[in-house]
Design a protein around this motif. Structure first.
Motif, PDB file in Angstrom:
ATOM      1  N   GLU A 115       5.075   3.814   8.334  1.00 29.06           N
ATOM      2  CA  GLU A 115       4.243   2.614   8.469  1.00 29.06           C
ATOM      3  C   GLU A 115       2.840   2.865   7.916  1.00 29.06           C
ATOM      4  O   GLU A 115       2.284   2.017   7.214  1.00 29.06           O
ATOM      5  CB  GLU A 115       4.169   2.185   9.935  1.00 29.06           C
ATOM      6  CG  GLU A 115       5.482   1.650  10.469  1.00 29.06           C
ATOM      7  CD  GLU A 115       5.498   1.483  11.972  1.00 29.06           C
ATOM      8  OE1 GLU A 115       6.157   0.533  12.451  1.00 29.06           O
ATOM      9  OE2 GLU A 115       4.850   2.290  12.680  1.00 29.06           O
ATOM     10  N   MET A 116       2.265   4.021   8.244  1.00 28.96           N
ATOM     11  CA  MET A 116       0.932   4.349   7.716  1.00 28.96           C
ATOM     12  C   MET A 116       0.957   4.486   6.200  1.00 28.96           C
ATOM     13  O   MET A 116       0.020   4.066   5.515  1.00 28.96           O
ATOM     14  CB  MET A 116       0.397   5.632   8.353  1.00 28.96           C
ATOM     15  CG  MET A 116      -0.260   5.436   9.693  1.00 28.96           C
ATOM     16  SD  MET A 116      -1.529   4.147   9.773  1.00 28.96           S
ATOM     17  CE  MET A 116      -2.651   4.564   8.493  1.00 28.96           C
ATOM     18  N   ALA A 117       2.024   5.061   5.672  1.00 32.84           N
ATOM     19  CA  ALA A 117       2.153   5.193   4.213  1.00 32.84           C
ATOM     20  C   ALA A 117       2.224   3.818   3.557  1.00 32.84           C
ATOM     21  O   ALA A 117       1.593   3.583   2.520  1.00 32.84           O
ATOM     22  CB  ALA A 117       3.391   6.019   3.866  1.00 32.84           C
ATOM     23  N   CYS A 164      -3.152  -1.065   0.746  1.00 31.65           N
ATOM     24  CA  CYS A 164      -4.616  -1.033   0.627  1.00 31.65           C
ATOM     25  C   CYS A 164      -5.033  -0.506  -0.743  1.00 31.65           C
ATOM     26  O   CYS A 164      -5.936  -1.058  -1.383  1.00 31.65           O
ATOM     27  CB  CYS A 164      -5.234  -0.178   1.721  1.00 31.65           C
ATOM     28  SG  CYS A 164      -5.134  -0.909   3.354  1.00 31.65           S
ATOM     29  N   LEU A 165      -4.382   0.554  -1.188  1.00 27.66           N
ATOM     30  CA  LEU A 165      -4.721   1.128  -2.491  1.00 27.66           C
ATOM     31  C   LEU A 165      -4.381   0.174  -3.628  1.00 27.66           C
ATOM     32  O   LEU A 165      -5.124   0.082  -4.608  1.00 27.66           O
ATOM     33  CB  LEU A 165      -4.010   2.471  -2.680  1.00 27.66           C
ATOM     34  CG  LEU A 165      -4.556   3.590  -1.803  1.00 27.66           C
ATOM     35  CD1 LEU A 165      -3.642   4.818  -1.884  1.00 27.66           C
ATOM     36  CD2 LEU A 165      -5.977   3.945  -2.176  1.00 27.66           C
ATOM     37  N   GLY A 220       4.819  -7.370   7.454  1.00 30.43           N
ATOM     38  CA  GLY A 220       4.477  -6.199   6.651  1.00 30.43           C
ATOM     39  C   GLY A 220       3.371  -6.428   5.641  1.00 30.43           C
ATOM     40  O   GLY A 220       2.953  -5.493   4.959  1.00 30.43           O
ATOM     41  N   SER A 221       2.869  -7.646   5.529  1.00 32.24           N
ATOM     42  CA  SER A 221       1.778  -7.939   4.589  1.00 32.24           C
ATOM     43  C   SER A 221       0.492  -7.273   5.052  1.00 32.24           C
ATOM     44  O   SER A 221       0.220  -7.191   6.252  1.00 32.24           O
ATOM     45  CB  SER A 221       1.533  -9.447   4.490  1.00 32.24           C
ATOM     46  OG  SER A 221       2.683 -10.122   4.066  1.00 32.24           O
ATOM     47  N   VAL A 222      -0.295  -6.834   4.086  1.00 26.26           N
ATOM     48  CA  VAL A 222      -1.575  -6.181   4.354  1.00 26.26           C
ATOM     49  C   VAL A 222      -2.624  -6.821   3.463  1.00 26.26           C
ATOM     50  O   VAL A 222      -2.386  -7.042   2.283  1.00 26.26           O
ATOM     51  CB  VAL A 222      -1.495  -4.665   4.058  1.00 26.26           C
ATOM     52  CG1 VAL A 222      -2.835  -3.989   4.275  1.00 26.26           C
ATOM     53  CG2 VAL A 222      -0.410  -4.005   4.897  1.00 26.26           C
TER      54      VAL A 222
END
Length: 86
Positions: free
Chosen positions: A22-24, A30-31, A58-60
């Motif tokens: 999840e963090m990946a 973000c990147l 799951g959208s960021v």
């Protein structure tokens, strides 16, 4: 901007555990967002967990462009877009 029902990354990490996957995924998104901004000569200026918004699908999204700056390709200098440090 649409409603992000997952809240901020700060809220999520203070209330629950995120797996490495999840963090990946959040880091990747973000990147990709920062790459898009930089390719358009925009510097965010305030990337932190409280400015990363999540959705349950799951959208960021990156938020709070108050300290963002525009880099002009001709002069390679920064010019303020909007906002203040306060």
């Amino acid at each position: 901007m649409e409603y992000m029902d997952g809240g901020t990354l700060s809220d999520v990490i203070s209330k629950s555990y995120l797996s490495e996957e999840e963090m990946a995924a959040i880091s990747r998104e973000c990147l990709q967002g920062l790459d898009f901004l930089h390719s358009n000569h925009v510097i965010h200026g305030d990337v932190k967990s409280s400015n990363i918004l999540l959705r349950t699908d799951g959208s960021v999204k990156l938020a709070d462009f108050g300290l963002s700056t525009q880099v002009t390709p001709e002069k390679n200098t920064r010019s303020l877009l909007a906002g203040t440090a306060w």
